[in-house]
Write an enzyme that holds these catalytic residues in place. Structure first.
Site, short mmCIF file in Angstrom:
data_model
loop_
_atom_site.label_atom_id
_atom_site.label_comp_id
_atom_site.label_asym_id
_atom_site.label_seq_id
_atom_site.Cartn_x
_atom_site.Cartn_y
_atom_site.Cartn_z
N HIS A 81 -10.01 1.44 -24.71
CA HIS A 81 -8.91 0.69 -23.26
C HIS A 81 -8.56 -0.64 -23.62
O HIS A 81 -7.71 -1.49 -22.49
CB HIS A 81 -10.47 0.57 -22.33
CG HIS A 81 -10.59 1.80 -21.68
ND1 HIS A 81 -10.71 3.15 -22.46
CD2 HIS A 81 -10.24 2.10 -20.42
CE1 HIS A 81 -11.19 3.45 -21.48
NE2 HIS A 81 -10.89 3.48 -19.59
N ASN A 193 -14.18 -2.09 -14.83
CA ASN A 193 -14.75 -2.14 -14.18
C ASN A 193 -14.28 -3.37 -13.48
O ASN A 193 -15.07 -3.76 -13.39
CB ASN A 193 -15.26 -1.05 -13.97
CG ASN A 193 -15.30 0.07 -13.27
OD1 ASN A 193 -16.14 1.02 -12.73
ND2 ASN A 193 -13.26 0.12 -14.22
N TYR A 277 18.13 -27.55 10.01
CA TYR A 277 16.73 -26.72 10.80
C TYR A 277 15.67 -26.96 8.68
O TYR A 277 14.96 -27.27 9.45
CB TYR A 277 16.83 -25.70 10.47
CG TYR A 277 17.59 -24.63 11.55
CD1 TYR A 277 17.49 -25.29 12.53
CD2 TYR A 277 17.40 -23.23 12.06
CE1 TYR A 277 18.06 -24.77 14.27
CE2 TYR A 277 18.10 -22.44 12.94
CZ TYR A 277 18.31 -23.28 13.98
OH TYR A 277 18.86 -22.77 15.51
N ARG A 280 13.86 -29.89 10.26
CA ARG A 280 13.52 -30.47 11.55
C ARG A 280 12.33 -28.81 11.97
O ARG A 280 11.78 -29.46 12.99
CB ARG A 280 14.37 -30.80 13.38
CG ARG A 280 14.78 -29.42 12.96
CD ARG A 280 16.13 -30.01 13.93
NE ARG A 280 17.22 -28.95 14.59
CZ ARG A 280 17.79 -27.93 15.13
NH1 ARG A 280 16.74 -28.02 16.38
NH2 ARG A 280 18.64 -27.66 15.45
N PHE A 326 -13.55 -0.76 -7.25
CA PHE A 326 -12.31 -1.56 -8.58
C PHE A 326 -11.04 -1.80 -7.87
O PHE A 326 -10.14 -2.24 -8.17
CB PHE A 326 -12.71 -0.23 -9.28
CG PHE A 326 -12.57 0.81 -9.17
CD1 PHE A 326 -11.46 1.59 -8.78
CD2 PHE A 326 -13.48 1.70 -9.47
CE1 PHE A 326 -11.50 2.87 -8.58
CE2 PHE A 326 -13.95 2.82 -8.94
CZ PHE A 326 -12.33 3.46 -8.71
N GLU A 411 -6.15 8.94 -10.34
CA GLU A 411 -6.02 7.64 -10.01
C GLU A 411 -4.81 7.45 -9.38
O GLU A 411 -3.44 7.29 -9.76
CB GLU A 411 -6.57 6.71 -11.16
CG GLU A 411 -7.54 6.34 -11.95
CD GLU A 411 -8.08 5.62 -13.72
OE1 GLU A 411 -7.30 5.37 -13.36
OE2 GLU A 411 -9.07 5.56 -13.73
#
Length: 502
Positions: A81, A193, A277, A280, A326, A411
């Site tokens: 990973h 995780n 604008y 203000r 997760f 997933e």
């Protein structure tokens, strides 16, 4: 040394951690960690098949792993990973990510041993921060790649930024006399995780936004005085009738900043009826942005102390239940809120710059410079501000509504929280650059009203600007001055005492 109770975290504590405060988990939290680790040991001894403890991961969750290969399983999980790319995450983000991981583990529902807590704490104590590539997470099954790089460093793989010097992780561990961490059952999954990278990066953006917002109030008030604008739109009765909390707070700060200005007093009965604008409507626009930032802050405070790994252990019944904590959708939404709020802060500031450099609108010399024509003054800094606004708008499309299925469809919906956080950080830097230019323009406009003086509060702002950017009497290179003021805005120099509530 802060003692952290993971069940009772507030924004002030997170702000301290972000700025480098030393901290450790409370004894009660450590006791909860130990109790959860005992539950994992019982589950392993009982031989029950439990995801993440003695199975594969993701689509491979049905694969039962024999006891003699559980250590190999955890090691391979981390190494496989650790595949992030891109620029390293800022040190502030990495430090906060580790603190948040400690908070999540400290709730006692993740099943790691105390030795894991000690290893993470040692990194913080020695300012040894793993080098975390910033790209590679979609914020779904946790921030897998960033957290894997963090964990790999504990095992002696990858690189560590040791007090500013980037070295192989194994070398840093040797210097610190720390043994490489050998992961037990569930520990690798517990470490990778979670939403800690996304949350840390979004908190980084949020705390930058807090400093930027304080600077925006001061730059905006300075611009009002430079324009000889009216303070009447900031009358509390106007905001009270609407009732929006951010608007009420912004109007109050603007009134306080302008109080006592001789410039304001000099045009008390002038014939001007209304300002543009961008002047203000600051309470209405900045107030709405403030409300978004505080909504994001509330979400992130909750997430900081949350249990977001999987499966989650309930040691009273020795259950390990797979869920979806997760998934970083709350963080993604929070990051996009920060981006949207800052986009409007920057957009409004650029419009005020445009008014100040336009002699038809401001009544000041064109581009705030004498001998115009020979001198261009602030003509191109306004263009720079416009470019930054345009870039901010390009980043404003919410990442949180996007999704790309991963892990062979297991997933199938992801949050994109890290992408949202990265955009928020980029927009924060851009907005600080816009405010740097507005501060120069505002200070230049104030100079043209001498001998009339601005308020004491804004006089301090003017003096701080002039320390980094002297009065522009003739054209010169302004890039370094703008960059210095941008850094000062990001560093909180112009924030005053402004803090977000949560």
């Amino acid at each position: 040394m802060l003692l952290l109770d993971p069940t009772s975290i507030d924004l002030a504590t997170l702000r301290q951690l972000w700025t480098g405060a030393r901290a450790r988990l409370s004894d009660a939290a450590l006791a909860s960690v130990a109790t959860a680790a005992e539950a994992v040991a019982r589950i392993v001894a009982g031989g029950e098949t439990v995801y993440g403890i003695n199975t594969g991961f993701g689509l491979l969750a049905q694969e039962r792993i024999p006891p003699e290969r559980l250590a190999e399983l955890q090691r391979n999980l981390i190494l496989s990973h650790s595949c992030g790319i891109g620029e390293p995450a800022p040190r502030e983000v990495v430090r906060l990510m580790i603190q948040l991981k400690l908070l999540g583990l400290g709730r006692g529902h993740s099943g790691v041993r105390l030795i894991v807590i000690d290893a993470l704490q040692a990194l913080l104590d020695h300012d040894a921060l793993p080098v975390i590539p910033s790209q590679g997470s979609v914020g779904a099954s946790g921030d897998l790649a960033p957290l894997a790089h963090m964990t790999a460093a504990l095992m002696g793989h990858g690189r560590i930024d040791y007090g500013g010097e980037v070295l192989p992780a194994s070398e840093v561990l040797d210097r610190l006399k720390l043994a490489p961490l050998e992961l037990g059952p569930k520990e690798g999954l517990a470490l990778i995780n979670g939403t800690q990278y996304s949350t840390a990066a979004t908190l980084h953006a949020l705390f930058l936004a807090e400093r930027i917002f304080g600077a925006a109030l001061r730059a905006g008030a300075l611009a009002v005085d430079a324009l000889k604008g009216s303070a009447k739109p900031f009358d509390p009765r106007i905001s009270d009738l609407r009732g929006q909390p951010g608007q009420i707070r912004v109007a109050k700060v603007l009134r306080e900043l302008l109080a006592g200005s001789a410039i304001v007093a000099s045009h008390h009965r002038c014939g001007r009826v209304q300002d543009p604008y961008s002047f203000r409507c600051m309470p209405q626009v900045l107030g709405a942005s403030l409300d978004l930032l505080e909504t994001a802050a509330r979400t992130l405070v909750i997430e900081a102390g949350a249990v977001t790994d999987n499966p989650i252990l309930f040691f009273d019944t020795d259950e390990a239940i797979s869920g979806g904590n997760f998934h970083a959708q709350p963080v993604a939404f929070a990051a996009d809120l920060v981006t949207m709020a800052l986009c409007e802060v920057g957009s409004l500031a650029e419009r005020r710059i445009s008014v100040l450099v336009d002699p038809k609108m401001s009544g000041l010399p064109a581009f705030l410079i004498d001998d115009g024509g020979v001198n261009s003054g602030l003509m191109i800094p306004q263009v720079t501000a416009a470019a930054l606004v345009a870039e901010n708008r390009a980043h404003a499309f919410p990442a949180s509504v996007d999704s790309i299925p991963t892990s062979a469809g297991q997933e199938d919906h992801v949050s994109m929280a890290p992408i949202a956080a990265h955009k928020a950080i980029r927009v924060a830097r851009n907005t600080a650059g816009i405010l740097a230019i507005e501060l120069i323009a505002g200070a230049q406009g104030i100079d043209y009203h001498a001998p009339l003086a601005t308020s004491e509060a804004l006089g301090e702002v003017h003096a701080a600007v002039r320390e980094m950017s002297p009065h522009l009497g003739a054209d010169r290179m302004l890039a370094d001055e703008i960059a210095a003021l941008q850094s000062a805005v990001l560093g909180g120099n112009f924030a005053g005492d402004f803090l977000l509530h949560s």
